[in-house]
Enzyme design. Structure first.
Site, PDB file in Angstrom:
ATOM      1  N   ASP A 141       0.832  -1.206   0.000  1.00  0.00           N
ATOM      2  CA  ASP A 141       0.000   0.000   0.000  1.00  0.00           C
ATOM      3  C   ASP A 141       0.863   1.251   0.000  1.00  0.00           C
ATOM      4  OD1 ASP A 141      -2.748  -0.016  -0.147  1.00  0.00           O
ATOM      5  OD2 ASP A 141      -3.020  -0.604   1.946  1.00  0.00           O
TER       6      ASP A 141
ATOM      7  N   LYS B  76      -0.378  -0.286  -4.303  1.00  0.00           N
ATOM      8  CA  LYS B  76      -1.821  -0.005  -4.355  1.00  0.00           C
ATOM      9  C   LYS B  76      -2.066   1.437  -3.928  1.00  0.00           C
ATOM     10  CE  LYS B  76      -4.848  -1.893  -1.239  1.00  0.00           C
ATOM     11  NZ  LYS B  76      -5.304  -0.685  -0.538  1.00  0.00           N
TER      12      LYS B  76
ATOM     13  N   GLU C  24     -13.767  -2.274  -2.004  1.00  0.00           N
ATOM     14  CA  GLU C  24     -13.984  -2.407  -0.557  1.00  0.00           C
ATOM     15  C   GLU C  24     -15.364  -1.931  -0.142  1.00  0.00           C
ATOM     16  OE1 GLU C  24     -10.855  -1.027   2.063  1.00  0.00           O
ATOM     17  OE2 GLU C  24     -12.138  -1.219   3.835  1.00  0.00           O
TER      18      GLU C  24
END
Ligand code: KIV
Length: 253
Positions: free
Chosen positions: A80, A110, A178
């Site tokens: 991330d 990400k 998500e």
């Protein structure tokens, strides 16, 4: 595996991804046969005990990604990008994403955000940085949007669909969805050629990811979509009690 090979998993197998933050778990998860690991900035919550992911620094992400990759050298590892490491300018984003790949050995990074970051994703992929997108609930903007489920009203559904397409066109090799309604996650999954990885987005995504500490039952409050695969907190209590009894009875080697 590289990002292109990961992309080609769509339609061939359901992808199993978990987060990992250290060597030991990465090693065990690799041995258990995960398809990919995500060094999530959720480490800000589960490892560091913060309320949000915002305090996580770039150096911390590099450190964790490096020890995860050391534990799982043959697994596809995505790291991330933490809050403010890619939002300030394209130049800074390229430098920071590049640092993560160079210094940690992660295979991809990400970034959170929808169509508004498509330009950035294009720039990053043009210099050879593989990008996994992340739409729906995006914890780095929780101070703006909170954590409520996305994809419930027409405006938001349109935005999510446009964002998925824009990120795909910009060169993202995969997308985390998500906490999006199941029906919208299904529509997005069917409308893009890149794998969608769901978390709280229903069963129709191309793969699923869970936060490791939810998955093993270490977090105090699991989100409703995280099934109880292991109750490690109870197992730890049990083990500590057994150790205490052994100490009391001198049953020690
Ligand atoms: O930080 C993280 O662990 C994540 C997952 C929840 C997808 O972004």
């Amino acid at each position: 595996m590289n990002a292109w090979q990961f992309r080609k998993l769509k339609g061939h197998k359901k992808i199993l991804m978990l987060t990992a933050y250290d060597y030991g778990f990465a090693d065990a998860l690799a041995e258990a046969g995960v398809d990919a690991l995500l060094v999530g900035d959720s480490l800000g919550n589960v490892v560091q005990g913060n309320d949000t992911t915002l305090p996580v620094t770039l150096d911390e992400m590099i450190y964790h990604a490096k020890i995860v990759k050391r534990g799982a050298p043959n697994v596809f590892v995505v790291a991330d990008m933490p809050f403010l490491s890619y939002q300030v300018s394209h130049e800074e984003a390229i430098r920071n994403c590049g640092r993560v790949l160079k210094e940690s050995g992660a295979d991809a990074v990400k970034v959170e955000g929808g169509e508004q970051i498509a330009d950035l994703v294009y720039k990053l992929t043009q210099v050879g940085i593989p990008i996994m997108g992340h739409i729906g609930v995006t914890p780095q903007s929780s101070k703006m949007h909170g954590f409520t489920k996305r994809g419930k009203d027409t405006g938001d559904i349109d935005y999510l669909r446009r964002s998925a397409k824009a990120l795909e066109e910009a060169g993202a090799f995969s997308l985390v969805l998500e906490n999006i309604t199941e029906v919208v996650a299904k529509q997005i999954t069917e409308s893009v050629a890149i794998p969608t990885i769901g978390i709280g987005a229903g069963p129709h995504c191309d793969g699923q990811v869970l936060v490791l500490y939810d998955f093993i039952g270490l977090t105090r409050e699991r989100p409703p979509f995280a099934k109880n695969y292991l109750d490690l907190r109870a197992e730890i209590k049990d083990a500590v009690n057994k150790f205490r009894q052994d100490i009391m009875s001198n049953n020690i080697l």
